[in-house]
Design an enzyme around this catalytic site. Structure first.
Site, PDB file in Angstrom:
ATOM      1  N   GLY A 139     -16.415 -16.943  44.828  1.00  0.00           N
ATOM      2  CA  GLY A 139     -16.587 -18.327  44.201  1.00  0.00           C
ATOM      3  C   GLY A 139     -15.700 -19.609  45.585  1.00  0.00           C
ATOM      4  N   ASN A 185     -17.215 -21.571  47.416  1.00  0.00           N
ATOM      5  CA  ASN A 185     -17.492 -22.228  47.849  1.00  0.00           C
ATOM      6  C   ASN A 185     -18.020 -23.532  46.857  1.00  0.00           C
ATOM      7  OD1 ASN A 185     -20.046 -22.454  50.262  1.00  0.00           O
ATOM      8  ND2 ASN A 185     -20.213 -20.281  49.475  1.00  0.00           N
ATOM      9  N   MET A 189     -26.175 -15.095  40.607  1.00  0.00           N
ATOM     10  CA  MET A 189     -26.735 -14.071  41.451  1.00  0.00           C
ATOM     11  C   MET A 189     -27.945 -13.731  40.104  1.00  0.00           C
ATOM     12  SD  MET A 189     -26.301 -14.226  44.304  1.00  0.00           S
ATOM     13  CE  MET A 189     -27.476 -12.807  45.314  1.00  0.00           C
ATOM     14  N   HIS A 190     -28.724 -14.853  39.965  1.00  0.00           N
ATOM     15  CA  HIS A 190     -29.454 -14.310  39.001  1.00  0.00           C
ATOM     16  C   HIS A 190     -30.986 -15.294  38.752  1.00  0.00           C
ATOM     17  CE1 HIS A 190     -31.033 -14.180  34.452  1.00  0.00           C
ATOM     18  NE2 HIS A 190     -31.117 -15.431  34.641  1.00  0.00           N
ATOM     19  N   ILE A 191     -31.658 -14.318  38.762  1.00  0.00           N
ATOM     20  CA  ILE A 191     -32.987 -15.896  38.907  1.00  0.00           C
ATOM     21  C   ILE A 191     -33.243 -16.336  37.278  1.00  0.00           C
ATOM     22  CG2 ILE A 191     -35.005 -15.335  39.418  1.00  0.00           C
ATOM     23  CD1 ILE A 191     -34.751 -13.201  40.655  1.00  0.00           C
ATOM     24  N   LEU A 192     -33.140 -17.678  37.846  1.00  0.00           N
ATOM     25  CA  LEU A 192     -33.869 -18.626  36.825  1.00  0.00           C
ATOM     26  C   LEU A 192     -35.383 -19.188  36.410  1.00  0.00           C
ATOM     27  CD1 LEU A 192     -30.970 -20.719  37.329  1.00  0.00           C
ATOM     28  CD2 LEU A 192     -30.266 -19.556  35.374  1.00  0.00           C
ATOM     29  N   ASN A 207     -29.189 -25.115  44.919  1.00  0.00           N
ATOM     30  CA  ASN A 207     -28.660 -23.832  45.271  1.00  0.00           C
ATOM     31  C   ASN A 207     -28.393 -23.895  46.571  1.00  0.00           C
ATOM     32  OD1 ASN A 207     -28.851 -21.045  45.132  1.00  0.00           O
ATOM     33  ND2 ASN A 207     -30.645 -20.100  45.877  1.00  0.00           N
ATOM     34  N   HIS A 213     -27.632 -21.008  49.632  1.00  0.00           N
ATOM     35  CA  HIS A 213     -28.424 -19.941  49.933  1.00  0.00           C
ATOM     36  C   HIS A 213     -29.021 -19.417  51.178  1.00  0.00           C
ATOM     37  CE1 HIS A 213     -31.218 -16.250  49.729  1.00  0.00           C
ATOM     38  NE2 HIS A 213     -31.574 -16.073  50.356  1.00  0.00           N
ATOM     39  N   GLU A 270     -21.728 -22.538  55.134  1.00  0.00           N
ATOM     40  CA  GLU A 270     -22.291 -22.810  54.048  1.00  0.00           C
ATOM     41  C   GLU A 270     -20.943 -23.501  53.635  1.00  0.00           C
ATOM     42  OE1 GLU A 270     -24.111 -19.352  51.824  1.00  0.00           O
ATOM     43  OE2 GLU A 270     -22.375 -19.230  52.722  1.00  0.00           O
TER      44      GLU A 270
HETATM   45  C1  GAR Z   1     -23.045 -17.247  49.175  1.00  0.00           C
HETATM   46  O1  GAR Z   1     -22.866 -16.986  50.945  1.00  0.00           O
HETATM   47  C2  GAR Z   1     -23.747 -17.783  48.384  1.00  0.00           C
HETATM   48  O2  GAR Z   1     -25.135 -18.191  49.614  1.00  0.00           O
HETATM   49  C3  GAR Z   1     -24.905 -16.512  48.787  1.00  0.00           C
HETATM   50  O3  GAR Z   1     -23.533 -15.761  47.227  1.00  0.00           O
HETATM   51  C4  GAR Z   1     -22.477 -16.181  48.275  1.00  0.00           C
HETATM   52  C5  GAR Z   1     -21.228 -16.430  47.425  1.00  0.00           C
HETATM   53  O4  GAR Z   1     -19.781 -16.385  47.865  1.00  0.00           O
HETATM   54  N1  GAR Z   1     -25.934 -16.822  47.459  1.00  0.00           N
HETATM   55  C6  GAR Z   1     -26.827 -16.369  47.611  1.00  0.00           C
HETATM   56  O5  GAR Z   1     -27.394 -15.520  48.209  1.00  0.00           O
HETATM   57  C7  GAR Z   1     -28.083 -17.089  46.938  1.00  0.00           C
HETATM   58  N2  GAR Z   1     -29.767 -15.586  46.784  1.00  0.00           N
HETATM   59  P1  GAR Z   1     -18.808 -17.720  47.499  1.00  0.00           P
HETATM   60  O6  GAR Z   1     -18.469 -16.718  45.806  1.00  0.00           O
HETATM   61  O7  GAR Z   1     -17.857 -17.525  48.128  1.00  0.00           O
HETATM   62  O8  GAR Z   1     -18.922 -19.180  46.798  1.00  0.00           O
END
Ligand code: GAR
Length: 192
Positions: free
Chosen positions: A12, A14, A90-93, A107, A109, A178
């Site tokens: 989390g 982000n 990380m779950h495909i909707l 989203n 990525h 990000e």
């Molecule tokens: C991030 O790097 C995000 O881009 C990725 O999960 C991480 C979450 O970091 N998401 C994916 O790969 C989606 N396909 P966080 O939990 O520290 O925010």
């Protein structure tokens, strides 16, 4: 005041950027709920520390993916969000879920459009760099459509490889980037 629901699966970091931006006024909205599909996601603590309502919505308590998604959509709909942010979700909707919130789901990525969709995108990009296949990577925030990690990008940012990069140093640079684009994308999405 606009209402945001954030979906997470992990650390989390982000989400924390968004919490901080709401608190500082950089985002004029309220994060009304944080939902995780994993009970041990550290992001749930971040949300709780900020006084945000949290839910754990676990796939294995539902008979199939559509039943899970319908229940998730029902849960989210109670909050009447203006925006749903997938921040490390990380779950495909399914299309059933996406159809419930048209134009409202974005989203994050860790790859550029049409590259490294799905899991382990950072690791796969770094391996491609080491194999001499790519010279840079990047990250994006995009509108969510049924195709995984695809959909119209709102914000993209390039992340370069540097001499002596390790996977860790590259990943750290990716995450810093990000954190910048998630804030920008939410601001853009709330204005549109
Ligand atoms: C991030 O790097 C995000 O881009 C990725 O999960 C991480 C979450 O970091 N998401 C994916 O790969 C989606 N396909 P966080 O939990 O520290 O925010």
């Amino acid at each position: 005041m606009s209402k945001i629901v954030v979906l997470i699966s992990g650390g989390g970091s982000n989400l924390q950027v968004l919490i901080d931006a709401v608190e500082s006024g950089e985002i004029s909205a309220e994060i009304v709920s944080v939902i995780s599909n994993r009970a041990n996601a550290y992001g749930l603590n971040r949300a709780a520390n900020a006084g945000i309502q949290t839910h754990v919505h676990r796939r294995k308590t539902y008979p199939n993916r559509v039943a899970y998604d319908v229940a998730l959509a029902d849960l989210i709909a109670q909050y009447e969000p203006d925006l749903i942010v997938l921040a490390g979700w990380m779950h495909i909707l399914s299309a059933e879920f996406i159809g419930r919130f048209p134009q409202k789901i974005i989203n994050l990525h860790p790859a550029l459009p049409n590259q490294f969709a799905g899991i382990h995108a950072i690791e796969r990009a770094f391996a491609a760099y080491e194999a001499g296949e790519i010279a840079h990577s990047g990250c994006m925030v995009h509108d969510v459509i049924p195709e995984v990690d695809a959909g119209e990008p709102l914000v993209t940012a390039r992340v370069d490889f540097r001499p002596n990069d390790t996977l860790e140093s590259f990943a750290a640079r990716m995450h810093r980037t990000e954190h910048r684009i998630i804030l920008l994308a939410v601001q853009i999405a709330l204005e549109s």
